[in-house]
Design an enzyme around this catalytic site. Sequence first.
Site, PDB file in Angstrom:
ATOM      1  N   ARG A   1       0.831  -1.201   0.000  1.00  0.00           N
ATOM      2  CA  ARG A   1       0.000   0.000   0.000  1.00  0.00           C
ATOM      3  C   ARG A   1       0.863   1.247   0.000  1.00  0.00           C
ATOM      4  NH1 ARG A   1      -2.475  -2.373   5.089  1.00  0.00           N
ATOM      5  NH2 ARG A   1      -0.683  -1.237   5.728  1.00  0.00           N
TER       6      ARG A   1
ATOM      7  N   TYR B   1       3.980   6.012   2.572  1.00  0.00           N
ATOM      8  CA  TYR B   1       3.067   7.152   2.686  1.00  0.00           C
ATOM      9  C   TYR B   1       3.897   8.424   2.631  1.00  0.00           C
ATOM     10  CZ  TYR B   1      -0.501   3.779   3.638  1.00  0.00           C
ATOM     11  OH  TYR B   1      -1.367   2.725   3.494  1.00  0.00           O
TER      12      TYR B   1
ATOM     13  N   ARG C   1      -3.943   7.090  -3.826  1.00  0.00           N
ATOM     14  CA  ARG C   1      -3.598   5.876  -3.098  1.00  0.00           C
ATOM     15  C   ARG C   1      -3.235   4.777  -4.084  1.00  0.00           C
ATOM     16  NH1 ARG C   1      -7.559   8.367  -0.036  1.00  0.00           N
ATOM     17  NH2 ARG C   1      -7.270   8.341   2.213  1.00  0.00           N
TER      18      ARG C   1
ATOM     19  N   CYS D   1      -7.537   2.581 -12.443  1.00  0.00           N
ATOM     20  CA  CYS D   1      -7.824   3.752 -11.608  1.00  0.00           C
ATOM     21  C   CYS D   1      -9.263   3.716 -11.104  1.00  0.00           C
ATOM     22  CB  CYS D   1      -7.621   5.033 -12.410  1.00  0.00           C
ATOM     23  SG  CYS D   1      -5.955   5.243 -13.040  1.00  0.00           S
TER      24      CYS D   1
ATOM     25  N   GLU E   1     -11.836   7.250  -5.030  1.00  0.00           N
ATOM     26  CA  GLU E   1     -11.927   6.895  -3.612  1.00  0.00           C
ATOM     27  C   GLU E   1     -13.323   7.240  -3.089  1.00  0.00           C
ATOM     28  OE1 GLU E   1     -10.263   5.235  -0.289  1.00  0.00           O
ATOM     29  OE2 GLU E   1      -9.189   5.523  -2.162  1.00  0.00           O
TER      30      GLU E   1
END
Length: 128
Positions: free
Chosen positions: A11, A111, A93, A78, A81
């Site tokens: 992630r 991140y 993200r 894609c 969110e």
Amino acid sequence: KENTMLVRGIRGAITVEADNKELVIEATAELLKRIQLENQFETEDIVSVFLSVTNDIKSAFPAEARRLLDWETVPLMCFQEIDVQGALPLCIRAMVHVNCDKKPDEIKHIYLKKAQILRKDLAEKMQQ
């Protein structure tokens, strides 16, 4: 136990200062390069990449970053969110699926920029 290749999810997230095509593509490339660098995998190890953007990003598909990465054969998709009130704005993200022999605790989730607040626990580990 024999070493087995597994698919692992990595992630990550990054923010942009404004909804601008170049900023979105460059930030996505920065995030994906960092995920690849920190987790030491080759492009051919990538199974797929899911990218999502908050609803305030409309200028570009973040998957366009593949041209900056030489990831032409990588399947990218894609999404928008979920629009949650109070969520971090201008955020991209990523979920990168890779074939690897790493254990879950050896995966480095990334991140960057203002997105560090999404996972303070992981951002602090990165600083060490």
